[in-house]
Design a protein around this motif. Sequence first.
Motif, PDB file in Angstrom:
ATOM      1  N   CYS A 138       0.829  -1.203   0.000  1.00 36.69           N
ATOM      2  CA  CYS A 138       0.000   0.000   0.000  1.00 36.69           C
ATOM      3  C   CYS A 138       0.864   1.253   0.000  1.00 36.69           C
ATOM      4  O   CYS A 138       2.083   1.198   0.207  1.00 36.69           O
ATOM      5  N   SER A 154      -8.680   3.659  -0.910  1.00 41.62           N
ATOM      6  CA  SER A 154      -8.393   3.034  -2.195  1.00 41.62           C
ATOM      7  C   SER A 154      -7.508   1.811  -2.033  1.00 41.62           C
ATOM      8  O   SER A 154      -6.608   1.781  -1.194  1.00 41.62           O
ATOM      9  N   GLN A 155      -7.778   0.793  -2.862  1.00 40.80           N
ATOM     10  CA  GLN A 155      -6.874  -0.357  -2.920  1.00 40.80           C
ATOM     11  C   GLN A 155      -5.655  -0.064  -3.773  1.00 40.80           C
ATOM     12  O   GLN A 155      -4.649  -0.757  -3.677  1.00 40.80           O
ATOM     13  N   SER A 156      -5.754   0.924  -4.615  1.00 39.50           N
ATOM     14  CA  SER A 156      -4.656   1.261  -5.517  1.00 39.50           C
ATOM     15  C   SER A 156      -3.928   2.509  -5.038  1.00 39.50           C
ATOM     16  O   SER A 156      -4.522   3.588  -4.934  1.00 39.50           O
ATOM     17  N   SER A 175      -4.720   4.200   1.848  1.00 39.95           N
ATOM     18  CA  SER A 175      -4.412   3.129   0.899  1.00 39.95           C
ATOM     19  C   SER A 175      -4.460   1.806   1.656  1.00 39.95           C
ATOM     20  O   SER A 175      -3.618   1.545   2.511  1.00 39.95           O
ATOM     21  N   MET A 213      -5.137  -5.611   1.956  1.00 37.89           N
ATOM     22  CA  MET A 213      -6.077  -5.841   3.075  1.00 37.89           C
ATOM     23  C   MET A 213      -5.825  -7.175   3.779  1.00 37.89           C
ATOM     24  O   MET A 213      -6.713  -7.994   3.945  1.00 37.89           O
ATOM     25  N   ASP A 220      -9.625  -3.790   6.546  1.00 41.61           N
ATOM     26  CA  ASP A 220     -10.163  -3.672   5.194  1.00 41.61           C
ATOM     27  C   ASP A 220     -11.143  -2.515   5.123  1.00 41.61           C
ATOM     28  O   ASP A 220     -11.188  -1.650   6.012  1.00 41.61           O
ATOM     29  N   MET A 254     -12.386   0.427  -5.278  1.00 40.24           N
ATOM     30  CA  MET A 254     -12.385  -0.960  -4.837  1.00 40.24           C
ATOM     31  C   MET A 254     -12.111  -1.907  -6.007  1.00 40.24           C
ATOM     32  O   MET A 254     -12.659  -1.746  -7.103  1.00 40.24           O
ATOM     33  N   GLU A 255     -11.242  -2.879  -5.751  1.00 40.75           N
ATOM     34  CA  GLU A 255     -11.046  -3.968  -6.700  1.00 40.75           C
ATOM     35  C   GLU A 255     -11.671  -5.254  -6.163  1.00 40.75           C
ATOM     36  O   GLU A 255     -12.243  -6.034  -6.911  1.00 40.75           O
ATOM     37  N   GLY A 305     -13.262  -7.489   0.096  1.00 39.79           N
ATOM     38  CA  GLY A 305     -12.725  -7.917   1.391  1.00 39.79           C
ATOM     39  C   GLY A 305     -13.736  -8.795   2.112  1.00 39.79           C
ATOM     40  O   GLY A 305     -14.407  -9.626   1.498  1.00 39.79           O
ATOM     41  N   THR A 354      -3.785  -7.349  -6.435  1.00 40.90           N
ATOM     42  CA  THR A 354      -3.953  -7.508  -4.991  1.00 40.90           C
ATOM     43  C   THR A 354      -4.014  -8.962  -4.555  1.00 40.90           C
ATOM     44  O   THR A 354      -4.100  -9.243  -3.362  1.00 40.90           O
TER      45      THR A 354
END
Length: 590
Positions: free
Chosen positions: A106, A134-136, A159, A163, A167, A188-189, A192, A229
């Motif tokens: 992250c 953000s996950q990115s 970031s 996760m 999460d 979100m990708e 979680g 991820t």
Amino acid sequence: RTLLKNLISNPFGGAVYPVNPNKPQVLGISTFPSIAACPTKVDVVIVILPAKAVPALVQECVDNHVDHAIIISAGFREVGEEGERLEEEVKAIAAKGNLRIVGPNCLGLMCPTSGFNATFANLMPRAGSVAFVSQSGAMITSVLDWSVGQKVGFSAVISVGAMMDMDFSDMIDYLARDPHTKSIVLYMETIGNARSFLSAAREASMTKPIIVIKGGKTDAAAKAAASHTGSLTGSDAVLDAAFKRAGVLRVEDIADVFEMADILSKQPLPQGRRLAIVTNAGGPGVLACDALAKNGGLLAELEPTTIEKLNKVLPAAWSHGNPIDVLGDATPSIYANSLAIVAEDKNTDGYLVILTPQAMTAPEACAEALIKYASSTGKPVLSSWMGGPDVAAGAKALREAGIPCYAYPDMACRTFNYMNEYRDTLESNHQSIDMHTQLDQMSEGREEAAKLINSIRSTGRTLMTEAESKKLLKLYGLPVTACEVAQSPKEAGEAAEKIGFPVVVKLNSTTITHKFDVGGVKLNLRSKSEVEKAFTEMKESVSRLASPEGFEGVTVQPMISLKGFEIILGSSLDPQLGPVVLFGMGGSLV
């Protein structure tokens, strides 16, 4: 070095202890050989080490009673089995000491309202009321750069990476209680822990809007998300349903995410889909109508009294309908009077004011005339000042007054439709499902149902025939129609006489699901001879269109009245959300 520089360049009221057993100084600051050597208790450890060295450091955190860690390092489950093993090791160590972890892989997190910047981003954004999770990490750095020109401020930027531990649900729980946060934006990708997310989002959305943009909709994007991820994505349709149930607004474009976060904190939600449009040019009004209708919006039908009032203040050549074309020489007072009249119309749920720069137009004065309606109507007011330098001052005045202003009217209409979608989402969030089930009655047939399912599975099949399906439903106390299986024309005719005419004859097959496609359904048969003929014709049709093996006899059932609806009811296991129930129109529609 960048992360340490960010921490010491943005005072947050705490101490920073660089830990490095191999270097005496970093950026001219003396380091400590270990966490234990730090002069006071450490609250947060930021980890920037190769993945293989992380477990030992996490153990050191546990030994020194550290509460939180942010693992910037990559190289865990996203790289394969070895990384996954490392991740499980880290999780096990952290669990023993109640150490909560953000990351790994992250960017870190920052809190502009307090000055805390534990990231390696290039800049610290201005303080504001939008929280971005953000996950990115790359998405965050891009958004931060964009926010400078747009003057968008943040209450928190987080970031979450892969996760491993904390999460989206943890972040939503915290941000829902944060007094500095008015709206929450998620990139979100993967979701979680689905149950935790839905629970947290449903509660938080009661008081703060949650807007999400979700990647991984297509197969190619889902594959890319997995490599990014290391997480599975599930059915996009299932996620849509889950978001709506939890009160989360999903948008399709990155540009819409922060726009909606800003608008939902400034403008009231419409109570319906009817939009009134005031414009000084016909063309933009037509385009606005198209954009409005494209996503479910409606053009408001003005009341006769509204038309009469507008006739008194507008030139004779005005459009006499909605869109309300006030003509190219419209003055600020004409704009203001038109909006004031339309705002009293009970057939309207929101307003869009469009201005195009013409020789006789005063964009800034027109904007100033509209500002008093920013919140007085009780309904959303949107605007579109089309053009460049000529309208810039007016557009700025509208935005500063809390009236969203767009470069083009189709963007404003898209926002109005999103606002309606969000209202619908919130309403569904307040709905409850009243389920009265006779569990005792259902449990009586459970043993027989298990025997039936196991006998089918023992043959290697995963598909039940219609007759088997009805038998299963009946065992659980659900009403079903009579269903007789016949292996010959004679048996079919006798079954029809037993049931009573008219009847339906359907294909009985363990391999073919869509009976209509192979001529496997014959309706409204009124005699024994018709039934026997239907059997023979169906056998020939299935053999020709599918295979002879696909025909395993027929079922004979009573012909039910066509009044009512054919439905489909099903269930599946989603990789992210678990058990999912499908309900909708069935029969030949699926």
